[in-house]
Enzyme design. Structure first.
Site, PDB file in Angstrom:
ATOM      1  N   ALA A  12     -50.748   4.292   7.160  1.00 30.82           N
ATOM      2  CA  ALA A  12     -52.093   4.686   7.599  1.00 30.82           C
ATOM      3  C   ALA A  12     -52.590   5.958   6.951  1.00 30.82           C
ATOM      4  O   ALA A  12     -53.758   6.313   7.123  1.00 30.82           O
ATOM      5  CB  ALA A  12     -52.118   4.836   9.117  1.00 30.82           C
ATOM      6  N   VAL A  62     -40.837   1.926   8.286  1.00 28.30           N
ATOM      7  CA  VAL A  62     -41.051   0.476   8.340  1.00 28.30           C
ATOM      8  C   VAL A  62     -39.825  -0.334   7.938  1.00 28.30           C
ATOM      9  O   VAL A  62     -39.769  -1.543   8.186  1.00 28.30           O
ATOM     10  CB  VAL A  62     -42.255   0.059   7.465  1.00 28.30           C
ATOM     11  CG1 VAL A  62     -43.547   0.629   8.032  1.00 28.30           C
ATOM     12  CG2 VAL A  62     -42.052   0.468   6.015  1.00 28.30           C
ATOM     13  N   ASN A  89     -49.534  -2.718   6.066  1.00 26.64           N
ATOM     14  CA  ASN A  89     -50.185  -2.173   4.874  1.00 26.64           C
ATOM     15  C   ASN A  89     -49.253  -1.301   4.031  1.00 26.64           C
ATOM     16  O   ASN A  89     -49.501  -1.104   2.849  1.00 26.64           O
ATOM     17  CB  ASN A  89     -51.414  -1.363   5.312  1.00 26.64           C
ATOM     18  CG  ASN A  89     -52.017  -0.552   4.196  1.00 26.64           C
ATOM     19  OD1 ASN A  89     -52.586  -1.106   3.242  1.00 26.64           O
ATOM     20  ND2 ASN A  89     -51.896   0.765   4.280  1.00 26.64           N
ATOM     21  N   TYR A 154     -42.115  -5.715  -7.695  1.00 23.25           N
ATOM     22  CA  TYR A 154     -43.301  -5.658  -6.828  1.00 23.25           C
ATOM     23  C   TYR A 154     -43.953  -7.034  -6.696  1.00 23.25           C
ATOM     24  O   TYR A 154     -44.331  -7.455  -5.589  1.00 23.25           O
ATOM     25  CB  TYR A 154     -44.285  -4.652  -7.407  1.00 23.25           C
ATOM     26  CG  TYR A 154     -45.498  -4.374  -6.554  1.00 23.25           C
ATOM     27  CD1 TYR A 154     -45.397  -3.610  -5.401  1.00 23.25           C
ATOM     28  CD2 TYR A 154     -46.760  -4.845  -6.923  1.00 23.25           C
ATOM     29  CE1 TYR A 154     -46.518  -3.327  -4.629  1.00 23.25           C
ATOM     30  CE2 TYR A 154     -47.883  -4.569  -6.161  1.00 23.25           C
ATOM     31  CZ  TYR A 154     -47.753  -3.811  -5.014  1.00 23.25           C
ATOM     32  OH  TYR A 154     -48.868  -3.546  -4.242  1.00 23.25           O
ATOM     33  N   ALA A 156     -42.552  -9.967  -7.062  1.00 21.00           N
ATOM     34  CA  ALA A 156     -41.679 -10.837  -6.263  1.00 21.00           C
ATOM     35  C   ALA A 156     -41.804 -10.515  -4.780  1.00 21.00           C
ATOM     36  O   ALA A 156     -41.858 -11.417  -3.933  1.00 21.00           O
ATOM     37  CB  ALA A 156     -40.233 -10.683  -6.721  1.00 21.00           C
ATOM     38  N   ILE A 187     -58.188  -0.847  -6.402  1.00 18.16           N
ATOM     39  CA  ILE A 187     -58.990  -0.199  -5.369  1.00 18.16           C
ATOM     40  C   ILE A 187     -59.284   1.236  -5.790  1.00 18.16           C
ATOM     41  O   ILE A 187     -58.381   1.976  -6.199  1.00 18.16           O
ATOM     42  CB  ILE A 187     -58.249  -0.200  -4.015  1.00 18.16           C
ATOM     43  CG1 ILE A 187     -57.916  -1.640  -3.584  1.00 18.16           C
ATOM     44  CG2 ILE A 187     -59.077   0.502  -2.948  1.00 18.16           C
ATOM     45  CD1 ILE A 187     -57.029  -1.707  -2.356  1.00 18.16           C
TER      46      ILE A 187
END
Length: 245
Positions: A12, A62, A89, A154, A156, A187
């Site tokens: 975040a 995470v 995310n 990345y 995969a 982005i």
């Protein structure tokens, strides 16, 4: 679902995670947003200050199951009820040609981008199944669909996220829980740190829309996927790349 949505957004403090959190906070006055952060938390802390009582810092590693357990307990304690929306995310990439890629590079990227999504989904399913309602949105990448050289780890991992999303959607379809993925292209504000101005210009020229995505444009799609109105969309992987692929 009648009570306020309680969201957990991982990663975040990053560009997309921050934009997504703000998008929900500004457009759903009743929602409560828990900002999953590990070490860096400046942008997330600013949202907490701006939206007191509605945005909360949520310490989360995470890749550790016990950290997910603690995070969901915090959501229930501070949010007054169980988690209803999970947005996976968090992630990172560590690029190298496969011939020179080290095992830590391979394993670290797979763990942070794929295993972390598995752990998050597994943790979120229990409260969502109790409610018979839930929304899981997994942030994948255009690399899952159009894999560049130098990103075998990345690409995969993110392709694995799409497979996980489709399979889990079938498992939860009768339970009122939808599971979808989005595959953003480049982005603004989240471009690779090593890119030169010439590289940025070249990639922008290759994009038919001649620009990169604004983080709010990705957040808008996530907002819809997390809404009650998206009740029949599940197992989808949405490409958001300005027609690059």
């Amino acid at each position: 679902m009648s009570d306020p949505r309680r969201l957990l957004i991982t990663g975040a403090n990053g560009t997309l995670g921050h934009a997504t959190a703000r998008y929900f906070l500004e457009r759903d006055p009743a929602c409560l947003v828990f900002l999953g952060v590990r070490q860096r938390q400046e942008q997330a802390a600013a949202l907490v200050a701006e939206f007191p009582g509605r945005a909360f810092l949520c310490p989360l590693e995470v890749t550790q199951a016990e950290s997910w357990t603690a995070a969901l307990a915090q959501v229930e304690a501070q949010g007054g009820g169980p988690l209803s929306v999970l947005i996976n995310n968090a992630g990172y990439h560590d690029d190298a040609l496969l011939a020179h890629m080290t095992m830590p590079q391979w394993a670290g990227v797979l763990e942070a981008n794929l295993s972390a999504v598995f752990l998050g989904c597994q943790a979120a399913l229990q409260p969502m199944m109790r409610q018979r309602w839930g929304r899981i949105v997994n942030i994948a990448s255009l690399s899952a669909l159009h894999s560049p050289a130098g990103q075998t780890n990345y690409a995969a991992a993110k392709a694995g996220v799409l497979g996980l999303t489709q399979s889990l959607a079938k498992e939860t379809a009768r339970l009122g829980i939808t599971v979808n993925a989005v595959c953003p292209g480049h982005i603004e504000g989240a471009l690779p740190a090593g890119w030169t101005d010439e590289q940025i210009k070249a990639v922008r020229r290759e994009t038919p829309m001649r620009r990169f995505a604004k983080p709010e444009e990705i957040a808008a799609v996530v907002f819809f996927l997390a809404s009650p109105e998206a009740s029949y969309m599940t197992g989808a992987s949405l490409k958001l790349d300005g027609a690059l692929v």
